[in-house]
Design a protein around this motif. Structure first.
Motif, mmCIF file in Angstrom:
data_model
loop_
_atom_site.group_PDB
_atom_site.id
_atom_site.type_symbol
_atom_site.label_atom_id
_atom_site.label_comp_id
_atom_site.label_asym_id
_atom_site.label_seq_id
_atom_site.Cartn_x
_atom_site.Cartn_y
_atom_site.Cartn_z
ATOM 1 N N ASN A 20 11.657 -16.387 -64.496
ATOM 2 C CA ASN A 20 12.333 -15.302 -65.209
ATOM 3 C C ASN A 20 12.036 -13.957 -64.559
ATOM 4 O O ASN A 20 10.889 -13.663 -64.264
ATOM 5 C CB ASN A 20 11.856 -15.245 -66.662
ATOM 6 N N LYS A 79 11.006 -10.262 -64.008
ATOM 7 C CA LYS A 79 10.161 -9.334 -64.749
ATOM 8 C C LYS A 79 10.745 -7.938 -64.585
ATOM 9 O O LYS A 79 11.221 -7.583 -63.503
ATOM 10 C CB LYS A 79 8.748 -9.354 -64.171
ATOM 11 N N PHE A 81 2.799 -5.058 -60.487
ATOM 12 C CA PHE A 81 3.295 -5.334 -61.832
ATOM 13 C C PHE A 81 2.157 -5.784 -62.738
ATOM 14 O O PHE A 81 1.970 -5.284 -63.855
ATOM 15 C CB PHE A 81 4.386 -6.394 -61.763
ATOM 16 N N CYS A 82 1.330 -6.745 -62.230
ATOM 17 C CA CYS A 82 0.218 -7.263 -63.040
ATOM 18 C C CYS A 82 -0.789 -6.161 -63.334
ATOM 19 O O CYS A 82 -1.237 -6.014 -64.477
ATOM 20 C CB CYS A 82 -0.492 -8.391 -62.303
ATOM 21 N N TYR A 138 4.461 -8.014 -57.225
ATOM 22 C CA TYR A 138 3.925 -8.724 -58.387
ATOM 23 C C TYR A 138 2.519 -8.235 -58.739
ATOM 24 O O TYR A 138 2.167 -8.102 -59.916
ATOM 25 C CB TYR A 138 3.896 -10.235 -58.137
ATOM 26 N N GLN A 144 11.529 -10.974 -59.165
ATOM 27 C CA GLN A 144 11.471 -12.428 -59.269
ATOM 28 C C GLN A 144 11.024 -12.995 -57.922
ATOM 29 O O GLN A 144 10.975 -12.258 -56.938
ATOM 30 C CB GLN A 144 12.812 -12.999 -59.718
ATOM 31 N N PHE A 176 10.271 -4.347 -63.853
ATOM 32 C CA PHE A 176 9.212 -3.584 -63.205
ATOM 33 C C PHE A 176 8.977 -2.282 -63.971
ATOM 34 O O PHE A 176 9.930 -1.586 -64.320
ATOM 35 C CB PHE A 176 9.624 -3.279 -61.771
ATOM 36 N N TRP A 183 4.106 -16.859 -61.716
ATOM 37 C CA TRP A 183 4.782 -15.872 -62.564
ATOM 38 C C TRP A 183 6.081 -16.371 -63.208
ATOM 39 O O TRP A 183 6.707 -15.653 -63.954
ATOM 40 C CB TRP A 183 5.058 -14.607 -61.745
ATOM 41 N N HIS A 212 0.839 -3.746 -65.827
ATOM 42 C CA HIS A 212 1.319 -4.274 -67.091
ATOM 43 C C HIS A 212 0.214 -4.963 -67.884
ATOM 44 O O HIS A 212 0.042 -4.725 -69.075
ATOM 45 C CB HIS A 212 2.467 -5.240 -66.816
ATOM 46 N N TYR A 213 -0.561 -5.833 -67.217
ATOM 47 C CA TYR A 213 -1.585 -6.604 -67.931
ATOM 48 C C TYR A 213 -2.920 -5.875 -67.992
ATOM 49 O O TYR A 213 -3.596 -5.874 -69.002
ATOM 50 C CB TYR A 213 -1.767 -7.976 -67.287
ATOM 51 N N CYS A 230 10.971 -1.978 -55.903
ATOM 52 C CA CYS A 230 11.074 -2.342 -57.309
ATOM 53 C C CYS A 230 11.179 -1.111 -58.206
ATOM 54 O O CYS A 230 11.561 -1.219 -59.367
ATOM 55 C CB CYS A 230 9.899 -3.207 -57.725
#
Lengths: 349, 293
Positions: free
Chosen positions: B116, B118, B50-51, B47, B216, B120, B113, B54-55, B209
């Motif tokens: 749902n 996400k 991912f953050c 995660y 998830q 990857f 998170w 992505h963010y 991932c």
């Protein structure tokens, strides 16, 4: 070692409290003064109590860590559903009490047979290796149940493996599990099952065989030297626990309208283990209290909404940390003199 | 060719299991506990990556580094808060605490998170290699996974056998009391073990991932159980055992799914484990324990 008198008193109190609770709850149900959530949970509570007591027989009394107890529950649940559906559709047996009785007995028998088949290889191993093999069997049962299809046509049962094209009415539909189950379990039946379980387990523990099982747990080599057949007594505890879990499964399965095989996953086995450990390893009344409290607790925490399971996890960790804190343990010992946690001491060795 | 391709995929999946299994086996070897929260540390690591990607739009190495740091901090914190006070307690009490920790991590992730899945991001985007005139296509991720596994295996073996800390780890795993008498700081050693295991978990999260890009809160649990199985398969407490067990488990899973039955893939893996344990009750490379009377 508890004296015979103290043991008799503990057992009598356990039975007495359960009977009193049953009478109170029945009166409350008849008065309609019971909340609907609690009423809906009564049968699951009974099945989880039976699960916890039977797992305690393996983990506490026999001293073997089992991580696949939900597998036996699964076998019992689906055999119970099949037997009940078969009796209803094939023989037109409308009497729900008799059907439930037969389904529970069948669930217990079939789970007991699987318990014996699994116990033969499993009980050859020790410690963590034994635990991982029970975990593996639990996962295999879940995976295989996902592929089983059963249907009833007239009085014949058809079984299919990975093959859903069966004649007649489908009872088990592979990964979809059992659908449109006629819920026939009652609270009274659940209560009787709990009592039967208690009679079986408490009498086994206090019998010659029970003492042999505990001797094998406390010191395998010394017990063997005294002429105790270790495998026989470990099997006795394991198979009894499997059969009881099967009966609990049948009761549970026949209280739901639908049931999927993935319900009985590793997580469920762990949940039952949590009941056993929190109630006290080897402590049968403790298992009953823990199973009841921890089944109700997540529902009572519902006001926390999304934080519910988080709160449950934190409570679990805190309870484990506090109950194993030397200071808290000393305090307990001072408050209740003569209290001994013999099961835990034994597992440590 | 299909067989070869399945084999490569199996080794790749097995490499992921092996990296996760290292975390289980090192902690077991030193602290003699089954750290059931390890699978969820993988999920947290994934995660974070991912953050970061992505963010915050960070480049891939920075994302991985941050995830490794966060996982390491998480692993050490878990050890200090939940496991250290229980060092004298029964193994079952520690097991239940670890399970509580696993629930805690999963539900915290659920709150942060959401449930749902996400998707990857495709970070290891390096294309594919085609061999035998295009008959055998190997994805870039697959190769990277296997390479990373080999690098980690070599580095870890060197670390354990050559460095001072590695020596301390071997001592503590053999006899905690004696190690303490020899001036080894047992608490630091255990913390370092958790730190290494958790940092590897972040790497495993990335690799997992990248191959199966659905993220998830429950992502870590099934690979966690499989990797734990792999550790036992190879002989728990043994580092080469975890490697061997992980790779074999991955190969068996992929081949079983390809040639026997897709639905029964997991059942085949666990059945092989049971058979191996019946023949060798302490795993493939585990040392048999002698019983003293």
């Amino acid at each position: 070692m508890k004296t015979k008198k103290a043991r008799l008193i503990t057992n009598a109190v356990t039975y007495g409290v359960l009977i009193a609770l049953f009478i109170i709850l029945t009166v409350m149900i008849n008065n309609k003064s019971i909340t609907r959530t609690l009423k809906g949970q009564l049968i699951p509570i009974c099945s989880w109590i039976v699960m916890a007591v039977s797992l305690n027989l393996v983990v506490g009394i026999s001293g073997e860590l089992s991580l696949g107890h939900a597998g036996f529950m699964s076998i019992g649940a689906f055999s119970g559903i099949v037997i009940s559906g078969w009796l209803l559709n094939g023989f037109g047996m409308e009497d729900t009490t008799l059907r439930l009785l037969l389904a529970i007995i069948a669930g217990g028998l079939i789970a007991g047979i699987f318990g014996a088949l699994i116990g033969i290889p499993v009980l050859r191993l020790r410690g963590d290796y034994l635990a991982i093999v029970t975990l593996a069997f639990g996962e295999i049962i879940k995976n295989v149940m996902n592929c089983v299809y059963t249907s009833v046509e007239g009085t014949t049962l058809h079984f299919g493996f990975l093959n859903s094209a069966l004649p007649g009415t489908l009872l088990l539909n592979g990964p979809m599990g059992a659908v449109k189950v006629k819920a026939i379990s009652t609270f009274t039946a659940g209560f009787i099952l709990v009592m039967v379980t208690l009679v079986i387990v408490l009498n086994l523990v206090n019998s010659r065989s029970g003492r042999a099982i505990m001797a094998a747990r406390d010191n395998r080599i010394a017990a063997e030297a005294m002429g105790i057949n270790i495998t026989k007594y470990k099997m006795m505890a394991f198979v009894t626990a499997a059969a009881l879990a099967g009966m609990a499964g049948a009761l549970y399965g026949l209280s739901m309208a639908t049931l999927v095989p993935t319900k009985f996953s590793f997580n469920e086995s762990i949940n039952v283990l949590v009941f056993v450990v929190l109630g006290g390893i080897g402590n049968i009344p403790g298992s009953i209290v823990a199973a009841t409290a921890l089944t109700i607790l997540p529902e009572t925490l519902r006001f926390l909404q999304n934080y519910r399971m988080l709160a449950y996890a934190i409570l679990l960790i805190l309870v484990m940390l506090l109950s194993n804190n030397p200071m808290v343990k000393n305090l307990w010992r001072r408050l209740i003199p003569g209290r001994k946690d013999n099961g835990e001491e034994a597992l440590k060795a | 060719m299909v067989f070869l391709s399945n084999l490569v995929n199996g080794v790749s999946l097995g490499s992921i299991y092996a990296i996760i299994a290292l975390g289980y086996t090192m902690v077991y070897g030193i602290a003699k506990m089954l750290n059931f929260a390890h699978g969820d540390v993988i999920m947290v690591g994934a995660y974070i990556i991912f953050c970061a990607a992505h963010y915050w739009q960070l480049p891939f190495p920075a994302a991985l580094l941050i995830a490794m740091l966060v996982s390491t901090a998480l692993g050490i914190t878990i050890e200090k808060l939940a496991y250290k006070p229980l060092r004298q307690a029964t193994s079952l009490a520690v097991l239940i605490t670890a399970i509580g920790m696993s629930y805690l991590l999963q539900n915290t992730a659920l709150l942060i998170w959401g449930a749902n899945p996400k998707v990857f991001p495709d970070m290891l985007n390096i294309g594919s290699i085609s061999l035998f005139g295009g008959q055998l296509l190997i994805k870039g991720e697959t190769l990277i996974t296997i390479l990373v596994n080999i690098v980690i295996m070599v580095a870890l073996t060197l670390f354990i056998s050559r460095s001072r800390m590695g020596k301390a780890m071997r001592c503590v795993s053999e006899d905690k009391g004696a190690a303490e008498l020899m001036g080894i700081n047992v608490n630091t050693t255990i913390s370092v073990t958790f730190a290494i295991g958790s940092a590897l978990a972040a790497v495993a999260g990335l690799l997992l991932c990248s191959s199966y890009p659905m993220l998830q809160p429950t992502t870590g649990s099934m690979p966690g159980i499989k990797a734990f199985t792999a550790a036992v398969f190879g002989g728990i407490g043994s580092i080469p055992g975890a490697m061997l067990g992980g790779v074999l488990l991955g190969v068996i899973e992929i081949l079983g799914k390809a040639y026997i039955s897709t639905e029964l893939g997991d059942a085949i893996v666990f059945a092989v484990l049971i058979i191996v344990l019946l023949v060798r009750p302490t795993g493939l490379l585990g040392k048999p324990v002698r019983e003293k009377v």
